[in-house]
Design a protein around this motif. Structure first.
Motif, mmCIF file in Angstrom:
data_model
loop_
_atom_site.group_PDB
_atom_site.id
_atom_site.type_symbol
_atom_site.label_atom_id
_atom_site.label_comp_id
_atom_site.label_asym_id
_atom_site.label_seq_id
_atom_site.Cartn_x
_atom_site.Cartn_y
_atom_site.Cartn_z
ATOM 1 N N GLN A 39 0.936 -1.361 -0.048
ATOM 2 C CA GLN A 39 -0.023 0.099 -0.157
ATOM 3 C C GLN A 39 0.857 1.032 -0.097
ATOM 4 O OE1 GLN A 39 -3.651 -0.093 0.955
ATOM 5 N NE2 GLN A 39 -3.456 1.672 -0.164
ATOM 6 N N THR A 40 0.677 2.204 -0.882
ATOM 7 C CA THR A 40 1.369 3.336 -1.038
ATOM 8 C C THR A 40 0.245 4.229 -0.896
ATOM 9 O OG1 THR A 40 1.495 3.453 -3.385
ATOM 10 C CG2 THR A 40 3.258 2.482 -2.253
ATOM 11 N N PRO A 41 0.617 5.760 -0.374
ATOM 12 C CA PRO A 41 -0.368 6.864 -0.222
ATOM 13 C C PRO A 41 -0.832 7.073 -1.499
ATOM 14 C CG PRO A 41 1.500 7.283 1.202
ATOM 15 C CD PRO A 41 1.902 6.077 0.438
ATOM 16 N N GLY A 42 -2.363 6.978 -1.488
ATOM 17 C CA GLY A 42 -3.134 7.498 -2.819
ATOM 18 C C GLY A 42 -3.356 6.418 -3.637
ATOM 19 N N LYS A 43 -2.682 5.358 -3.614
ATOM 20 C CA LYS A 43 -2.981 4.331 -4.280
ATOM 21 C C LYS A 43 -3.708 3.075 -3.420
ATOM 22 C CE LYS A 43 1.347 4.760 -7.326
ATOM 23 N NZ LYS A 43 2.446 4.308 -7.915
ATOM 24 N N GLU A 44 -4.511 2.016 -4.459
ATOM 25 C CA GLU A 44 -5.036 1.129 -3.861
ATOM 26 C C GLU A 44 -4.040 -0.157 -3.503
ATOM 27 O OE1 GLU A 44 -9.201 1.265 -6.589
ATOM 28 O OE2 GLU A 44 -8.020 -0.412 -6.596
ATOM 29 N N ARG A 45 -4.149 -0.707 -2.669
ATOM 30 C CA ARG A 45 -3.440 -1.893 -2.238
ATOM 31 C C ARG A 45 -3.335 -2.701 -3.361
ATOM 32 N NH1 ARG A 45 -4.737 -4.688 3.828
ATOM 33 N NH2 ARG A 45 -4.455 -2.463 3.943
ATOM 34 N N GLU A 46 -2.018 -3.120 -3.599
ATOM 35 C CA GLU A 46 -1.557 -3.966 -4.886
ATOM 36 C C GLU A 46 -1.031 -5.119 -4.629
ATOM 37 O OE1 GLU A 46 1.065 -2.402 -7.675
ATOM 38 O OE2 GLU A 46 2.243 -1.648 -6.218
ATOM 39 N N LEU A 47 -1.452 -6.262 -5.282
ATOM 40 C CA LEU A 47 -0.804 -7.728 -5.076
ATOM 41 C C LEU A 47 0.768 -7.391 -5.566
ATOM 42 C CD1 LEU A 47 -0.846 -10.667 -4.730
ATOM 43 C CD2 LEU A 47 -1.521 -10.783 -7.021
ATOM 44 N N VAL A 48 1.637 -7.894 -4.845
ATOM 45 C CA VAL A 48 3.112 -7.945 -5.088
ATOM 46 C C VAL A 48 3.379 -9.531 -5.368
ATOM 47 C CG1 VAL A 48 5.557 -7.549 -4.141
ATOM 48 C CG2 VAL A 48 3.501 -6.148 -3.520
ATOM 49 N N GLY A 60 3.071 -9.485 -9.331
ATOM 50 C CA GLY A 60 2.731 -8.153 -9.836
ATOM 51 C C GLY A 60 3.630 -7.846 -11.104
ATOM 52 N N ASP A 61 3.304 -7.095 -12.148
ATOM 53 C CA ASP A 61 4.287 -6.710 -13.278
ATOM 54 C C ASP A 61 5.342 -5.863 -12.699
ATOM 55 O OD1 ASP A 61 1.326 -6.383 -15.674
ATOM 56 O OD2 ASP A 61 2.685 -8.293 -14.968
ATOM 57 N N SER A 84 16.927 -5.577 -6.312
ATOM 58 C CA SER A 84 17.112 -4.166 -7.148
ATOM 59 C C SER A 84 16.060 -3.377 -6.711
ATOM 60 C CB SER A 84 16.874 -4.624 -8.697
ATOM 61 O OG SER A 84 17.835 -5.620 -8.838
ATOM 62 N N LEU A 85 15.983 -2.857 -5.326
ATOM 63 C CA LEU A 85 14.806 -2.185 -5.041
ATOM 64 C C LEU A 85 14.864 -0.686 -5.591
ATOM 65 C CD1 LEU A 85 14.787 -3.403 -1.546
ATOM 66 C CD2 LEU A 85 12.671 -3.434 -3.051
ATOM 67 N N LYS A 86 13.529 -0.280 -5.750
ATOM 68 C CA LYS A 86 13.498 1.213 -6.568
ATOM 69 C C LYS A 86 12.456 1.983 -5.506
ATOM 70 C CE LYS A 86 12.909 -1.101 -11.002
ATOM 71 N NZ LYS A 86 12.003 -1.112 -12.227
ATOM 72 N N PRO A 87 12.613 3.233 -5.623
ATOM 73 C CA PRO A 87 11.912 4.268 -4.868
ATOM 74 C C PRO A 87 10.418 4.025 -4.971
ATOM 75 C CG PRO A 87 13.481 5.460 -5.847
ATOM 76 C CD PRO A 87 13.695 4.005 -6.543
ATOM 77 N N ASP A 88 9.949 3.440 -6.109
ATOM 78 C CA ASP A 88 8.628 3.118 -6.179
ATOM 79 C C ASP A 88 8.182 1.637 -5.422
ATOM 80 O OD1 ASP A 88 7.998 4.092 -10.044
ATOM 81 O OD2 ASP A 88 8.080 5.214 -7.849
ATOM 82 N N ASP A 89 9.038 1.146 -4.875
ATOM 83 C CA ASP A 89 8.934 -0.159 -4.308
ATOM 84 C C ASP A 89 8.529 0.362 -2.728
ATOM 85 O OD1 ASP A 89 11.431 -1.470 -5.883
ATOM 86 O OD2 ASP A 89 9.226 -2.360 -6.156
ATOM 87 N N THR A 90 8.730 1.408 -2.197
ATOM 88 C CA THR A 90 8.208 2.123 -1.093
ATOM 89 C C THR A 90 6.732 2.035 -0.707
ATOM 90 O OG1 THR A 90 10.139 3.761 -1.185
ATOM 91 C CG2 THR A 90 8.175 4.396 0.367
#
Length: 115
Positions: A39-48, A60-61, A84-90
């Motif tokens: 879960q990230t702010p402003g987004k729906e909970r997504e399957l990882v 998840g893609d 290979s973590l990215k900021p979007d993985d926060t």
């Protein structure tokens, strides 16, 4: 009542790795599947990532090729290995165990990837 406890979150740098654990209070073969969501702010909970009772996995893609879900049957534990973590993985990472339409959630663990 089924309990799930996540651990392993933290602050890492871009490109680093981190592994999360989810300990389930019951035999994980009692469930159709166990999954990681985020879960990230402003987004729906997504399957990882998800692993079903037969051991089949799906992702998840956005994490394919970087994350791996695995389990230790004897410890009733499901892991999420993140490379290979990215900021979007926060986000807050939640573990979910499902029996048909019933879902059980953990309290979540925070993962922050800093650039």
């Amino acid at each position: 009542q089924v309990q799930l406890v996540e651990s392993g979150g933290g602050l890492v740098q871009v490109g680093e790795s981190l592994s999360l654990s989810c300990v389930v209070s019951e035999n994980i073969f009692n469930f159709n599947d166990v999954a990681w969501f985020r879960q990230t702010p402003g987004k729906e909970r997504e399957l990882v990532a998800r692993i079903n009772v037969g051991g089949v996995t799906d992702y998840g893609d956005s994490v394919k090729g970087r994350f791996t879900i695995s389990r230790d049957n004897g410890q009733n534990t499901v892991y999420l290995h993140m490379n290979s973590l990215k900021p979007d993985d926060t986000g807050i990472y939640y573990c979910r165990a499902r029996i048909l339409s019933r879902a059980f959630w953990g309290q979540g663990t925070q993962v922050t990837v800093s650039s």
